[in-house]
Design a protein around this motif. Structure first.
Motif, mmCIF file in Angstrom:
data_model
loop_
_atom_site.group_PDB
_atom_site.id
_atom_site.type_symbol
_atom_site.label_atom_id
_atom_site.label_comp_id
_atom_site.label_asym_id
_atom_site.label_seq_id
_atom_site.Cartn_x
_atom_site.Cartn_y
_atom_site.Cartn_z
ATOM 1 N N UNK A 143 44.302 43.830 45.420
ATOM 2 C CA UNK A 143 44.125 44.526 46.695
ATOM 3 C C UNK A 143 45.356 45.348 47.077
ATOM 4 N N UNK A 144 46.512 44.969 46.544
ATOM 5 C CA UNK A 144 47.749 45.737 46.801
ATOM 6 C C UNK A 144 47.769 47.020 45.990
ATOM 7 N N UNK A 145 46.981 47.084 44.913
ATOM 8 C CA UNK A 145 46.939 48.264 44.069
ATOM 9 C C UNK A 145 47.508 48.060 42.681
ATOM 10 N N UNK A 146 48.089 46.898 42.429
ATOM 11 C CA UNK A 146 48.629 46.626 41.105
ATOM 12 C C UNK A 146 47.506 46.331 40.119
ATOM 13 N N UNK A 147 47.745 46.645 38.852
ATOM 14 C CA UNK A 147 46.818 46.333 37.777
ATOM 15 C C UNK A 147 47.616 45.673 36.651
ATOM 16 N N UNK A 152 43.641 30.836 40.400
ATOM 17 C CA UNK A 152 44.189 31.977 39.648
ATOM 18 C C UNK A 152 43.378 33.234 39.919
ATOM 19 N N UNK A 153 42.074 33.113 39.925
ATOM 20 C CA UNK A 153 41.225 34.278 40.179
ATOM 21 C C UNK A 153 41.398 34.791 41.608
ATOM 22 N N UNK A 154 41.431 33.887 42.589
ATOM 23 C CA UNK A 154 41.593 34.308 43.985
ATOM 24 C C UNK A 154 42.961 34.951 44.215
ATOM 25 N N UNK A 155 44.003 34.384 43.620
ATOM 26 C CA UNK A 155 45.343 34.973 43.754
ATOM 27 C C UNK A 155 45.399 36.329 43.080
ATOM 28 N N UNK A 156 44.762 36.438 41.922
ATOM 29 C CA UNK A 156 44.711 37.718 41.228
ATOM 30 C C UNK A 156 44.029 38.786 42.058
ATOM 31 N N UNK A 157 42.952 38.414 42.749
ATOM 32 C CA UNK A 157 42.258 39.380 43.605
ATOM 33 C C UNK A 157 43.165 39.873 44.734
ATOM 34 N N UNK A 158 43.954 38.969 45.307
ATOM 35 C CA UNK A 158 44.878 39.365 46.372
ATOM 36 C C UNK A 158 45.890 40.390 45.864
ATOM 37 N N UNK A 159 46.345 40.219 44.630
ATOM 38 C CA UNK A 159 47.304 41.157 44.046
ATOM 39 C C UNK A 159 46.639 42.495 43.722
ATOM 40 N N UNK A 189 44.883 29.359 50.941
ATOM 41 C CA UNK A 189 44.899 30.046 52.228
ATOM 42 C C UNK A 189 45.698 31.340 52.163
ATOM 43 N N UNK A 190 46.764 31.354 51.384
ATOM 44 C CA UNK A 190 47.587 32.561 51.278
ATOM 45 C C UNK A 190 46.843 33.671 50.545
ATOM 46 N N UNK A 191 46.169 33.333 49.459
ATOM 47 C CA UNK A 191 45.404 34.337 48.712
ATOM 48 C C UNK A 191 44.291 34.922 49.573
ATOM 49 N N UNK A 192 43.597 34.071 50.320
ATOM 50 C CA UNK A 192 42.494 34.547 51.161
ATOM 51 C C UNK A 192 43.009 35.408 52.306
ATOM 52 N N UNK A 193 44.037 34.948 53.014
ATOM 53 C CA UNK A 193 44.567 35.734 54.121
ATOM 54 C C UNK A 193 45.111 37.077 53.648
ATOM 55 N N UNK A 194 45.793 37.083 52.519
ATOM 56 C CA UNK A 194 46.330 38.335 51.988
ATOM 57 C C UNK A 194 45.206 39.292 51.609
ATOM 58 N N UNK A 195 44.113 38.758 51.100
ATOM 59 C CA UNK A 195 42.963 39.607 50.749
ATOM 60 C C UNK A 195 42.341 40.211 52.000
ATOM 61 N N UNK A 196 42.120 39.396 53.018
ATOM 62 C CA UNK A 196 41.550 39.903 54.267
ATOM 63 C C UNK A 196 42.404 41.024 54.844
#
Length: 343
Positions: free
Chosen positions: A73-77, A64-71, A323-330
């Motif tokens: 990074x898009x600019x959403x809060x 949940x935390x890693x997926x939240x970080x990926x979101x 893997x999706x959360x990490x790749x999206x963050x990178x």
């Protein structure tokens, strides 16, 4: 969100404002499309209660935390943006997972320090942008308590294990130490009191785990120098305030260059814990404007072709969310929205 002084456009007398990209070279349309598909996949796979999970229903707090970080990074809060509702649900889930002793997670989870550390990282980045009085109050409570728990969980040597020192017989190892250091530093940057002694002892633990060649071992007891943990350690030391002028960090960085990128075979030459490695190594590379464009070109060339039609990356044993959360963050680091990742 908090903006670094380095991101002030002093020559024009202008200051960057929240929700404005800090660094923006022309984005490859293929990268933008891949990120959009990945984030939409995360939205679809979020459970009604607000969490994500790895294979077998594991690691809900960490995912949940890693997926939240990926979101983020898009600019959403929690207040604005395309994924605001999803981010709010994730925040509320993690707040609800905060235990009376300060742990964010399940005490029955034998790897709970990972989720705890990633949650401190994510929730601290939310705090600066949170406009809701009640949610902000809860975030402050949870983060203050989580910092106290991390201090309680630290081992006598200054590291952390998969569980707290008292639950795990004072066992510690490198990868969990990294999540605590970065999470604690993120909390401190957000205004949460963090005892300097905790960070200093953790930095010393990392140094004590480092071989003469600059590689960081699995633990202070040995285990051999490991490129993934070394990459994570450099990112953590940067977060903790040790930069290029530190001889110790320079040595670790040289080890990474020889074993991860730009080694002779490029980053594809390294096969163990690839996503974990580049989640952290990309943060290190992004701080150096001279190497980032080439690194990003190489890493995106490896990431993009492997994306599934669903928008996920189906690689590794942990699961697609990981893997999706990490790749999206990178792929989104250069958006510059998240304070802990900024230059």
């Amino acid at each position: 969100m908090q903006i670094s002084r380095r991101h002030a456009l002093t020559g024009l007398g202008l200051l960057l404002v929240p929700n404005m990209p800090v660094y923006a070279r022309k984005q490859d349309p293929k990268v933008k499309l891949a990120v959009g598909r990945a984030l939409d996949y995360l939205v679809r796979t979020q459970k009604r209660q607000g969490y994500w999970e790895a294979n077998g229903g594991q690691y809900r707090v960490a995912m949940t935390a890693l997926s939240g970080m990926a979101l983020l990074c898009e600019g959403s809060t929690t207040n604005r943006g395309k994924y605001a509702k999803t981010v709010r649900s994730a925040v509320d889930y993690l707040v609800d997972m905060s235990q009376p002793n300060g742990l964010i997670g399940y005490e029955k989870d034998y790897h709970y320090t990972y989720g705890h550390g990633f949650s401190m990282l994510f929730l601290s980045q939310i705090l600066g942008e949170e406009e809701g009085a009640e949610r902000r109050k809860n975030l402050l409570r949870v983060l203050n308590n989580s910092v106290k728990f991390s201090g309680y969980a630290q081992t006598t040597r200054g590291g952390w294990g998969y569980v707290s020192a008292k639950d795990g017989g004072d066992f510690d190892e490198g990868s969990t130490c990294i999540t605590q250091v970065q999470g604690l530093r993120a909390c401190r940057n957000a205004g949460i009191p963090v005892a300097k002694e905790i960070i200093d002892r953790a930095k010393q633990y990392i140094k004590d785990c480092t071989t003469p060649e600059g590689g960081v071992q699995y633990s202070i007891r040995g285990g051999g120098a490991r490129p993934p943990i070394t990459a994570a350690a450099v990112a953590a030391m940067y977060s903790a305030g040790d930069y290029d002028e530190s001889t110790h960090v320079e040595k670790m960085l040289e080890f990474c260059k020889e074993n991860i990128w730009p080694n002779e075979g490029g980053s594809s030459n390294y096969f163990g814990h690839w996503h974990y490695t580049h989640y952290y190594y990309s943060q290190v590379m992004y701080r150096d404007e001279t190497v980032w464009p080439k690194y990003f070109e190489d890493i995106s060339r490896q990431i993009l072709p492997k994306q599934n039609a669903s928008g996920a990356w189906k690689e590794g044993h942990i699961g697609d969310v990981y893997t999706t959360a990490i790749n999206a963050t990178i792929l989104q680091l250069e958006n510059g929205y998240v304070p802990i990742y900024q230059r």
